[in-house]
Write an enzyme that holds these catalytic residues in place. Structure first.
Site, PDB file in Angstrom:
ATOM      1  N   LYS A  22     -11.240 -16.989  17.355  1.00  0.00           N
ATOM      2  CA  LYS A  22     -10.741 -16.801  16.156  1.00  0.00           C
ATOM      3  C   LYS A  22      -9.285 -16.190  16.187  1.00  0.00           C
ATOM      4  O   LYS A  22      -8.822 -16.500  15.058  1.00  0.00           O
ATOM      5  CB  LYS A  22     -11.726 -15.629  15.180  1.00  0.00           C
ATOM      6  CG  LYS A  22     -11.381 -15.212  13.925  1.00  0.00           C
ATOM      7  CD  LYS A  22     -12.127 -14.136  13.481  1.00  0.00           C
ATOM      8  CE  LYS A  22     -11.828 -12.653  13.872  1.00  0.00           C
ATOM      9  NZ  LYS A  22     -11.254 -11.998  12.550  1.00  0.00           N
ATOM     10  N   ASN A  23      -9.248 -15.015  16.708  1.00  0.00           N
ATOM     11  CA  ASN A  23      -7.712 -14.527  16.683  1.00  0.00           C
ATOM     12  C   ASN A  23      -6.574 -15.293  17.312  1.00  0.00           C
ATOM     13  O   ASN A  23      -5.387 -14.809  16.864  1.00  0.00           O
ATOM     14  CB  ASN A  23      -7.821 -13.086  17.538  1.00  0.00           C
ATOM     15  CG  ASN A  23      -8.786 -11.957  16.689  1.00  0.00           C
ATOM     16  OD1 ASN A  23      -9.080 -12.247  15.393  1.00  0.00           O
ATOM     17  ND2 ASN A  23      -9.107 -11.093  17.240  1.00  0.00           N
ATOM     18  N   CYS A 117     -11.516  -6.180   7.316  1.00  0.00           N
ATOM     19  CA  CYS A 117     -12.678  -5.020   8.177  1.00  0.00           C
ATOM     20  C   CYS A 117     -12.168  -3.702   7.471  1.00  0.00           C
ATOM     21  O   CYS A 117     -10.879  -3.524   7.396  1.00  0.00           O
ATOM     22  CB  CYS A 117     -12.738  -4.928   9.411  1.00  0.00           C
ATOM     23  SG  CYS A 117     -13.582  -6.165  10.000  1.00  0.00           S
ATOM     24  N   ASP A 307     -11.533  -4.220  20.499  1.00  0.00           N
ATOM     25  CA  ASP A 307     -12.408  -4.992  19.852  1.00  0.00           C
ATOM     26  C   ASP A 307     -13.924  -5.432  20.967  1.00  0.00           C
ATOM     27  O   ASP A 307     -14.932  -6.009  20.467  1.00  0.00           O
ATOM     28  CB  ASP A 307     -12.292  -6.622  19.727  1.00  0.00           C
ATOM     29  CG  ASP A 307     -11.408  -6.965  18.382  1.00  0.00           C
ATOM     30  OD1 ASP A 307     -11.340  -5.780  17.752  1.00  0.00           O
ATOM     31  OD2 ASP A 307     -10.797  -7.961  18.266  1.00  0.00           O
TER      32      ASP A 307
END
Length: 419
Positions: A22-23, A117, A307
């Site tokens: 995703k990142n 977030c 993370d």
């Protein structure tokens, strides 16, 4: 609103295929704005944040076609809007990454201040300062960043006050089309930044120092589309490896990238896991043993990733011994701790450090996901908790993990999504 119900599960066993990162996918999709011809990205995960990125590109007038099997084609021929609106940006912080590409190619960009977030301030001033050094005129008003430049951005020597992945990516994309050489010092070295740089090079950008803290970009007048495959998701990989360690199981992560996970693998080995790697796979075998407690301190890459911090909180909660986990990247990133305490974990917060006394077992409870990685830690905790665990607000989970319940089910876990 969807929830996950989780019953105590046997040791995880089997193979799991890792999705694209995703990142890495999000900045690479935004880089599509820089390309004058069609740009095709593959290995893109099917996630909420990816859908939001595609919506944002369409909102600007780009043609975004989902070709199936994780492939997306972007055409900017008809791109004619230069505003990223609040209703899209508020759901995803990575929307700020459209700023550099829009400004570099079209000379104008209005981007709403970001959401995402709820883990700390994560200010955007590093992005703005770097673009101003490249000649952009920027004002922040009415909740929007309004950036303009006459002609092309100009190459500049930029020293980043702190290591920032997002700011490095934004400035890297902007510099690719700037007039002259840009040097970014104290640049982020994360694998996802390297992936973006390699993608830009495939489009025709001139970048050296990739993977180091000093990036040199010789601006070019135009970039072309290309075909590019997104790297595997190292955080998804790490999350499954921790889940296997906590359940004392044995799994293989396929289509993975072991080189991007060295700090995590080292800590899992310290915890007692036997780990074997190949070019694109990682096997973890806990050999039925209880993990040993491991101290963690998060740091920018190649240090231990923030993370993965929440997942190691769960590992330490069930490990032999006492450990500390210190968070140096984000403030307010221990919101999973009160939820784990509800499940019986023995944890105490002192500033940016969590002190964890390992215990034999946790108890199932109704818990609430507060952010993306915190929600992953609660799912892992549920796998080994006695009784039933219900994780609420899993839309956070869907922002970063593709088909998570199916992947866990494939490893033997008792996980179900319910309305």
């Amino acid at each position: 609103m969807d929830k996950l119900t989780i019953q105590a599960s046997p040791p995880l066993a089997g193979d799991v295929i890792i999705s694209g990162a995703k990142n890495a996918a999000l900045p690479i999709l935004m880089a599509g704005v820089l390309a004058e011809t069609d740009f095709v990205v593959s290995n893109v995960p099917n996630l909420r944040d990816v859908s939001t990125s595609c919506k944002l590109l369409r909102c600007l007038g780009a043609e975004v076609t989902e070709l199936g099997d994780g492939q997306i084609r972007i055409s900017t021929t008809n791109l004619n809007e230069f505003c990223a609106p609040y209703d899209l940006v508020k759901t995803m912080r990575a929307s700020i990454l459209i700023l550099g590409p829009l400004l570099a190619r079209y000379g104008t960009a209005d981007v709403s201040l970001p959401g995402g977030c709820a883990i700390g301030a994560r200010p955007v001033n590093l992005h703005l300062h770097g673009l101003e050094m490249m000649g952009a005129k920027i004002e922040v008003k009415e909740g929007y960043i309004k950036a303009r430049v006459d002609g092309r951005l100009k190459g500049a020597h930029i020293f980043m006050d702190m290591v920032s992945v997002g700011a490095t990516e934004n400035l890297l994309m902007a510099a690719a089309l700037a007039d002259g050489e840009t040097v970014i010092e104290n640049a982020a070295r994360e694998p996802e930044v390297i992936d973006l740089a390699n993608c830009l090079i495939a489009m025709g950008a001139k970048i050296t120092g990739v993977g180091s803290a000093t990036l040199r970009i010789q601006g070019v007048e135009r970039l072309q589309g290309c075909e590019y495959r997104v790297m595997p998701d190292r955080i998804e990989t790490g999350s499954f490896l921790v889940a296997a360690a906590v359940t004392r199981g044995r799994i293989r992560c396929l289509k993975a990238d072991p080189a991007s996970l060295e700090s995590v693998i080292a800590k899992l080995e310290d915890a007692g896991a036997k780990i074997t790697t190949g070019e694109d796979w990682i096997e973890l075998d806990m050999e039925g043993k209880r993990p040993k407690a491991v101290n963690i301190k998060t740091a920018p890459y190649p240090g231990f990733p923030t993370d993965m911090q929440a997942q190691f909180c769960v590992l330490n909660a069930l490990a032999q011994g006492t450990a500390t986990i210190t968070e140096t990247i984000f403030e307010n990133r221990f919101m999973h701790v009160p939820e784990l305490i509800r499940m019986g974990a023995t944890m105490e917060l002192e500033g940016n450090t969590c002190i964890i006394q390992g215990i034999e077992s946790l108890s199932g409870a109704q818990v609430m996901a507060t952010d993306l990685r915190a929600s992953a830690s609660l799912v892992i905790a549920g796998l080994v908790a006695d009784g039933k665990t219900i994780v609420d607000r899993i839309y956070h989970l869907d922002r970063g993990y593709e088909h998570i319940e199916q992947k866990f089910q494939g490893l033997g876990a008792h996980v179900e999504r319910v309305q």
